[in-house]
Write a protein that holds these residues in place. Structure first.
Motif, PDB file in Angstrom:
ATOM      1  N   GLY A   1       0.930   3.261  -7.357  1.00  0.00           N
ATOM      2  CA  GLY A   1       2.011   2.349  -7.685  1.00  0.00           C
ATOM      3  C   GLY A   1       1.567   0.909  -7.835  1.00  0.00           C
ATOM      4  O   GLY A   1       1.733   0.092  -6.922  1.00  0.00           O
ATOM      5  N   PHE A   2       0.990   0.575  -8.952  1.00  0.00           N
ATOM      6  CA  PHE A   2       0.638  -0.824  -9.223  1.00  0.00           C
ATOM      7  C   PHE A   2       0.999  -1.148 -10.670  1.00  0.00           C
ATOM      8  O   PHE A   2       1.327  -0.275 -11.467  1.00  0.00           O
ATOM      9  CB  PHE A   2      -0.843  -1.091  -8.950  1.00  0.00           C
ATOM     10  CG  PHE A   2      -1.805  -0.436  -9.921  1.00  0.00           C
ATOM     11  CD1 PHE A   2      -2.287  -1.140 -11.016  1.00  0.00           C
ATOM     12  CD2 PHE A   2      -2.228   0.871  -9.735  1.00  0.00           C
ATOM     13  CE1 PHE A   2      -3.155  -0.552 -11.919  1.00  0.00           C
ATOM     14  CE2 PHE A   2      -3.104   1.472 -10.625  1.00  0.00           C
ATOM     15  CZ  PHE A   2      -3.572   0.755 -11.722  1.00  0.00           C
ATOM     16  N   ARG A   3       0.941  -2.428 -10.990  1.00  0.00           N
ATOM     17  CA  ARG A   3       1.280  -2.904 -12.325  1.00  0.00           C
ATOM     18  C   ARG A   3       0.030  -3.446 -13.011  1.00  0.00           C
ATOM     19  O   ARG A   3      -0.792  -4.115 -12.373  1.00  0.00           O
ATOM     20  CB  ARG A   3       2.342  -3.997 -12.254  1.00  0.00           C
ATOM     21  CG  ARG A   3       3.653  -3.512 -11.660  1.00  0.00           C
ATOM     22  CD  ARG A   3       4.712  -4.607 -11.635  1.00  0.00           C
ATOM     23  NE  ARG A   3       6.003  -4.060 -11.210  1.00  0.00           N
ATOM     24  CZ  ARG A   3       7.171  -4.620 -11.472  1.00  0.00           C
ATOM     25  NH1 ARG A   3       7.232  -5.760 -12.141  1.00  0.00           N
ATOM     26  NH2 ARG A   3       8.286  -4.053 -11.054  1.00  0.00           N
TER      27      ARG A   3
ATOM     28  N   ASP B   1     -10.834   0.003  -7.875  1.00  0.00           N
ATOM     29  CA  ASP B   1      -9.885   0.025  -6.768  1.00  0.00           C
ATOM     30  C   ASP B   1      -8.894  -1.124  -6.939  1.00  0.00           C
ATOM     31  O   ASP B   1      -9.274  -2.243  -7.313  1.00  0.00           O
ATOM     32  CB  ASP B   1     -10.618  -0.104  -5.436  1.00  0.00           C
ATOM     33  CG  ASP B   1     -11.290   1.189  -5.027  1.00  0.00           C
ATOM     34  OD1 ASP B   1     -10.640   2.247  -5.148  1.00  0.00           O
ATOM     35  OD2 ASP B   1     -12.463   1.136  -4.622  1.00  0.00           O
ATOM     36  N   ILE B   2      -7.618  -0.831  -6.613  1.00  0.00           N
ATOM     37  CA  ILE B   2      -6.559  -1.822  -6.777  1.00  0.00           C
ATOM     38  C   ILE B   2      -6.115  -2.320  -5.407  1.00  0.00           C
ATOM     39  O   ILE B   2      -5.578  -1.548  -4.606  1.00  0.00           O
ATOM     40  CB  ILE B   2      -5.356  -1.229  -7.543  1.00  0.00           C
ATOM     41  CG1 ILE B   2      -5.817  -0.628  -8.878  1.00  0.00           C
ATOM     42  CG2 ILE B   2      -4.296  -2.296  -7.748  1.00  0.00           C
ATOM     43  CD1 ILE B   2      -6.458  -1.598  -9.826  1.00  0.00           C
ATOM     44  N   PRO B   3      -6.322  -3.592  -5.106  1.00  0.00           N
ATOM     45  CA  PRO B   3      -5.908  -4.122  -3.808  1.00  0.00           C
ATOM     46  C   PRO B   3      -4.412  -4.444  -3.787  1.00  0.00           C
ATOM     47  O   PRO B   3      -3.764  -4.527  -4.817  1.00  0.00           O
ATOM     48  CB  PRO B   3      -6.734  -5.403  -3.685  1.00  0.00           C
ATOM     49  CG  PRO B   3      -6.869  -5.871  -5.106  1.00  0.00           C
ATOM     50  CD  PRO B   3      -7.001  -4.612  -5.930  1.00  0.00           C
TER      51      PRO B   3
ATOM     52  N   ALA C   1       0.838  -1.193   0.000  1.00  0.00           N
ATOM     53  CA  ALA C   1       0.000   0.000   0.000  1.00  0.00           C
ATOM     54  C   ALA C   1       0.876   1.247   0.000  1.00  0.00           C
ATOM     55  O   ALA C   1       1.911   1.303   0.655  1.00  0.00           O
ATOM     56  CB  ALA C   1      -0.912   0.006   1.225  1.00  0.00           C
ATOM     57  N   GLY C   2       0.471   2.217  -0.760  1.00  0.00           N
ATOM     58  CA  GLY C   2       1.191   3.481  -0.797  1.00  0.00           C
ATOM     59  C   GLY C   2       0.281   4.609  -0.387  1.00  0.00           C
ATOM     60  O   GLY C   2      -0.857   4.408   0.069  1.00  0.00           O
ATOM     61  N   ALA C   3       0.785   5.823  -0.531  1.00  0.00           N
ATOM     62  CA  ALA C   3      -0.023   6.987  -0.174  1.00  0.00           C
ATOM     63  C   ALA C   3      -1.168   7.140  -1.180  1.00  0.00           C
ATOM     64  O   ALA C   3      -0.975   7.029  -2.384  1.00  0.00           O
ATOM     65  CB  ALA C   3       0.859   8.234  -0.170  1.00  0.00           C
ATOM     66  N   GLY C   4      -2.349   7.380  -0.689  1.00  0.00           N
ATOM     67  CA  GLY C   4      -3.481   7.617  -1.562  1.00  0.00           C
ATOM     68  C   GLY C   4      -4.080   6.340  -2.107  1.00  0.00           C
ATOM     69  O   GLY C   4      -3.607   5.230  -1.890  1.00  0.00           O
ATOM     70  N   ARG C   5      -5.150   6.528  -2.825  1.00  0.00           N
ATOM     71  CA  ARG C   5      -5.909   5.409  -3.383  1.00  0.00           C
ATOM     72  C   ARG C   5      -5.284   4.965  -4.701  1.00  0.00           C
ATOM     73  O   ARG C   5      -4.982   5.788  -5.566  1.00  0.00           O
ATOM     74  CB  ARG C   5      -7.350   5.861  -3.598  1.00  0.00           C
ATOM     75  CG  ARG C   5      -8.241   4.856  -4.296  1.00  0.00           C
ATOM     76  CD  ARG C   5      -9.579   5.491  -4.625  1.00  0.00           C
ATOM     77  NE  ARG C   5     -10.397   4.634  -5.475  1.00  0.00           N
ATOM     78  CZ  ARG C   5     -11.334   5.070  -6.305  1.00  0.00           C
ATOM     79  NH1 ARG C   5     -11.568   6.384  -6.383  1.00  0.00           N
ATOM     80  NH2 ARG C   5     -12.048   4.227  -7.037  1.00  0.00           N
ATOM     81  N   ALA C   6      -5.074   3.671  -4.861  1.00  0.00           N
ATOM     82  CA  ALA C   6      -4.616   3.117  -6.130  1.00  0.00           C
ATOM     83  C   ALA C   6      -5.840   2.689  -6.927  1.00  0.00           C
ATOM     84  O   ALA C   6      -6.697   1.950  -6.415  1.00  0.00           O
ATOM     85  CB  ALA C   6      -3.686   1.932  -5.905  1.00  0.00           C
TER      86      ALA C   6
END
Length: 949
Positions: A935-937, A901-903, A881-886
């Motif tokens: 930050g996701f792929r 939403d990205i879990p 998890a990073g800052a803010g909503r992914a």
């Protein structure tokens, strides 16, 4: 040479040259023990005396002459050979190099490991990396910024190295460096992001024809990563390189670059331990590990551990050793009595024939960039010639040069050609550095100072001509005749201090010279300016004044500027810009102010921004570091004894041109090379002038239209309309009009170099298959030739069209892109903003992620048929998890389709599928935009219809 032991003399199969190669290889492989096979995976493969198998070593450097083994013929740098645009010449150069390498193999002791293997007949050349960025430190090693040109020249070099015998190789060429390697800064940890179009149309395109032709016998993996995955474990080794080679009947023998297998753990942290990394590299297709120098035990131990842990199987080992053995059989190791090249003697090294070829190659690679009538020089009208500049009469070797048997500098070449001395001066200041503490001059001598750019100076003892160098004990001694070491210790800064003195600082260590007040001993040990010794800089001789006086007294000046190949741009070091060194630019302006009749010769490994010279000088030429015959070659061209026959193999950009970021490998989006760069260059790709005139007429196509799998013949007549014999490089470019993709502005399709006598004409015909018009279609995952209108251009350069003709490609129009009820890879986008391409797993697959998690990244898929879509499914990975909503946002125009939403999945290679229904089901054909926040792929997505949702 193999010498079978008595116990092996009656072996029935592998020593028999009458048997098929595969049977011989398989037989020998079966006779080797597992330990013997594992040992052969290292660069230094030991002998197997019981089978009469000699020791073997992979790799001799042979880029433009035999390197590191002693005196050998030195030809122009690879970029200079590329400038010749002459495949026949390049092939003859490579033949000479391979003949000399054969002599070193048989007649000269190896420079390293003398008890383990003779000098290798595996030639680690040519370099096929494209010269995308002229600031690349190894720019000198490549041929061109264009894949067609590079492949043609590279294939010629390979064929010269390997020879023409149907069974035996003279030497075995290895292509470097696979893949997308064009930066030195952080080269072992940086990743080249290649979207599929760039991968297939550009970077792979330089390697594919050479491998498919059968001219190459091997390849070397590159240091860098591609799309987040190290090249040494890239699936492209098998899916591309070896796939291309399969129809030739021979497999490629793939070697690692030096220490790169260890880098997989030590620098890249891609694997947890070396057994995993080495096992993965072997399975990916690395056949020989160049790692830990001559220490085989470490590497073999890692591979044995990988085997014991089940990370690799014996079949993986056998596959690699089979490729090595095949190469060794082809090199004649086991058939010395049949090897047609075994009788080559030491007399071929630096032979008269090779000297003549070196001169021819250096001459053919000289490019005349500008000429307002000053050249060729007429000795009767300009009898007094002054040759000025830091390269006026000095030649340099680069890291991959051989040792020059002799050197002919520019002044010496002109002097010999004229039969009289010419005035020569380097234009360097001569200074003394006097210690403020002791009052003594540094080294008890004075120095000539040369500026190589970025305030990096070399200091040469004016008495001996040797370079001041920093020793291991931190002392300074002027004892180096040549700057050629991995860690350059001969460059310094002279930094001004507030009191008018200067501080002497080593470029390599960053430390300053200090003086021990007790004994006056000078050591480079001070970490701060405050601890450094202040030196009085005493000007003993004004180099600019000497150059000015020489120019005033002459009828014409030849100013020779450029780079030292080991300073400011070399392996492990990129350039920061393309500007000439400040002192060199100032020297040129000083000379031109008093002698307008000045010709600038740029002798360099890469392009410079010589805007001022182009505006103010009547003549500008370029040559690479051309080897031992450079001065004779330039004299021939300057005096008109030879035509300037070279053409630029890469674009020379203007000084104020804001070049893309060095690590931006997307040539399409960034605007790299003549294909996509928008600003007008100083000198375009393919540019070069002649002393004669050529006329083009009668361009015609064999047919006005062609099917998607057809071909057309392009014919044009070339005439030498001038008064001198000369050669022209006729360049054929293609361009798609109104393409559905971002097409190149121009793209080289073919070229030929033609020599004509005055008044002579020749009709030239190019065969143009429609596949030369192809682009990589991300929809089908294959090359496609779209129907529509194209333009065929015969040109003198990429920016100098001469004749054009229209061509229509017929066939069915491509359908709209289908993404409903289909998996679409994220990397198969049509456009993007702020994305990076990364690995989907350690073994295969690509994914997309924001270049900066704090900034949204966008993918655009054009012309998508959205009819029937009601839901989206996306394959995502999110390590933490990073800052803010992914989230992942889908839009069609202004219409928001979905917001997902990205879990957190726990690891960058742990994938999950997220789904969302569309807020408003779309219809028809639209552009689809995916925006990644956080930050996701994203590996792939699919739109589902009501029937499958």
């Amino acid at each position: 040479m193999s010498s079978l032991s008595a116990s092996a003399a009656d072996l029935p199969l592998f020593p028999d040259p009458a048997l098929p190669l595969r049977k011989r290889v398989d037989d020998l492989l079966e006779r080797l023990t597992l330990d013997e096979r594992l040992a052969m995976l290292h660069q230094y493969a030991p002998a197997v005396p019981r089978l009469g198998v000699d020791s073997f070593r992979t790799g001799s450097e042979a880029l433009h002459g035999v390197s590191w083994l002693g005196l050998a013929t030195v030809f122009p740098q690879a970029v200079g050979l590329g400038a010749s645009w002459d495949e026949n010449l390049v092939r003859r150069v490579a033949e000479a190099v391979s003949v000399e390498l054969r002599a070193f193999h048989r007649h000269r002791p190896p420079m390293t490991a003398p008890d383990r293997a003779p000098n290798s007949l595996q030639s680690w050349a040519p370099v096929l990396n494209l010269l995308r960025d002229p600031r690349w430190g190894r720019n000198e090693e490549g041929y061109s910024e264009d894949p067609v040109h590079t492949a043609r020249v590279g294939e010629a070099f390979c064929r010269g190295l390997s020879g023409d015998h149907p069974t035996y190789l003279r030497t075995a060429p290895v292509l470097k460096h696979f893949l997308a390697y064009n930066n030195e800064d952080d080269r072992c940890t940086s990743s080249s992001a290649l979207r599929p179009r760039v991968l297939h149309e550009y970077d792979l395109a330089a390697f594919r024809p050479v491998v498919a032709s059968g001219a190459a016998t091997g390849a070397m993996a590159a240091y860098n990563l591609v799309n987040g995955r190290p090249c040494h474990v890239s699936p492209l080794i098998e899916t591309e390189l070896r796939r291309w080679a399969r129809p030739t009947g021979h497999e490629l023998f793939v070697v690692s670059d030096a220490e790169a297998p260890s880098n997989l753990v030590d620098m890249e942290y891609y694997f947890d331990n070396h057994a995993e990394s080495h096992g993965a590299a072997l399975k990916a297709g690395i056949d020989s590990f160049t790692d830990h120098g001559e220490d085989s035990a470490t590497v073999v131990g890692r591979l044995r551990e990988a085997l014991e842990r089940g990370l690799i199987a014996e079949a993986d080992v056998d596959r690699a050793i089979r490729r090595q053995l095949e190469l060794r059989f082809r090199l004649g190791e086991f058939d010395p009595e049949l090897d047609p090249y075994a009788g080559i003697g030491a007399e071929v090294i630096d032979s008269p024939e090779h000297r003549a070829l070196a001169r021819e190659a250096a001459t053919e690679s000289v490019v005349l960039l500008k000429n307002d009538g000053l050249l060729p020089l007429d000795p009767a009208r300009t009898p007094r010639i002054a040759v000025i500049g830091p390269l006026a009469d000095t030649l340099f070797e680069d890291w991959y040069s051989g040792t020059m048997p002799y050197q002919v500098g520019v002044a010496a070449g002109l002097s010999a050609a004229l039969g009289a001395e010419v005035v020569r001066t380097e234009g360097n200041d001569r200074i003394a550095l006097r210690s403020r503490t002791t009052g003594e001059p540094l080294g008890k001598t004075s120095f000539e100072v040369t500026d190589w750019g970025r305030d990096r100076l070399t200091l040469r003892d004016t008495g001996t001509g040797r370079y001041l160098t920093l020793k291991e004990d931190a002392t300074l001694v002027a004892d180096q005749e040549l700057i050629k070491s991995w860690f350059v210790q001969e460059t310094f800064h002279l930094e001004p201090a507030e009191d008018g003195t200067v501080l002497l600082r080593s470029v390599h260590t960053g430390r300053y010279a200090a003086v021990d007040p007790a004994d006056g001993r000078v050591t480079v040990t001070a970490d701060t300016p405050e601890a450094a010794e202040p030196w009085e800089r005493e000007l003993l001789h004004d180099g600019a004044a000497e150059a000015r006086a020489a120019a005033e007294a002459a009828d014409v000046a030849v100013v020779v500027l450029g780079n030292h190949p080991m300073v400011n741009g070399r392996e492990t070091e990129d350039r920061v810009d393309t500007a000439l060194p400040r002192a060199q630019e100032a020297l040129l302006r000083t000379v031109t102010a008093v002698r307008p009749e000045t010709a600038l010769v740029v002798m360099s490994s890469y392009p410079y921004a010589v805007d001022w010279a182009d505006e103010h000088l009547p003549a500008v030429l370029w040559t690479s570091h051309g080897g031992q015959e450079t001065g004779n070659a330039l004299a021939d061209v300057l005096l008109g004894g030879a035509e300037p026959a070279g053409r630029l193999p890469q674009t020379w950009y203007r000084g104020d041109d804001q070049l893309p970021e060095p690590l931006d490998y997307d040539i399409i989006k960034a605007g790299w090379t003549y294909q996509y760069h928008r600003a007008a260059p100083l000198y375009p790709f393919g540019h070069g002038l002649s002393y004669t005139e050529f006329d083009y007429r009668g361009l015609r196509l064999s047919r006005p239209s062609v099917a998607q799998d057809g071909e057309v013949e392009v014919t044009v007549t070339l005439t030498n309309s001038g008064r001198r014999a000369g050669s022209e490089v006729v360049q054929l470019y293609v361009r798609a009009l109104d393409a559905r993709y971002e097409a190149p502005r121009q793209r080289l399709a073919d070229f030929t170099k033609v020599g004509l006598e005055p008044g002579e004409s020749r009709e030239l015909t190019f065969r143009l298959p429609a596949e030369r018009l192809a682009h990589w279609d991300v929809i089908t995952g294959a090359f496609a030739v779209d129907p529509g209108d194209y333009e065929i251009t015969v040109a003198r350069s990429a920016e100098h069209p001469v004749l054009t003709a229209p061509l229509t490609v017929t066939g069915p129009a491509p359908a709209s892109r289908v993404v409903v009820d289909r998996r679409t890879l994220a990397v198969d986008f049509d456009d993007h903003t702020d994305i990076d391409i990364v690995d989907a797993s350690r073994t295969d697959g690509d994914a997309v992620t924001p270049a900066d998690p704090a900034r949204p990244a966008t993918l655009v898929f054009g012309g998508v048929d959205l009819s029937g879509a009601v839901r989206v499914e996306a394959e995502i990975a999110r390590a933490e998890a990073g800052a803010g909503r992914a989230r992942l946002e889908l839009r069609s125009g202004d219409l928001l389709l979905a917001d997902l939403d990205i879990p957190v999945t726990g690891h960058q290679h742990t994938w999950a599928t997220v789904r969302a229904d569309f807020t408003a089901p779309p219809a028809g054909v639209h552009d689809l935009r995916l925006t990644l926040h956080g930050g996701f792929r994203l590996a792939a997505f699919g739109l589902r219809s009501s029937a499958t949702a």
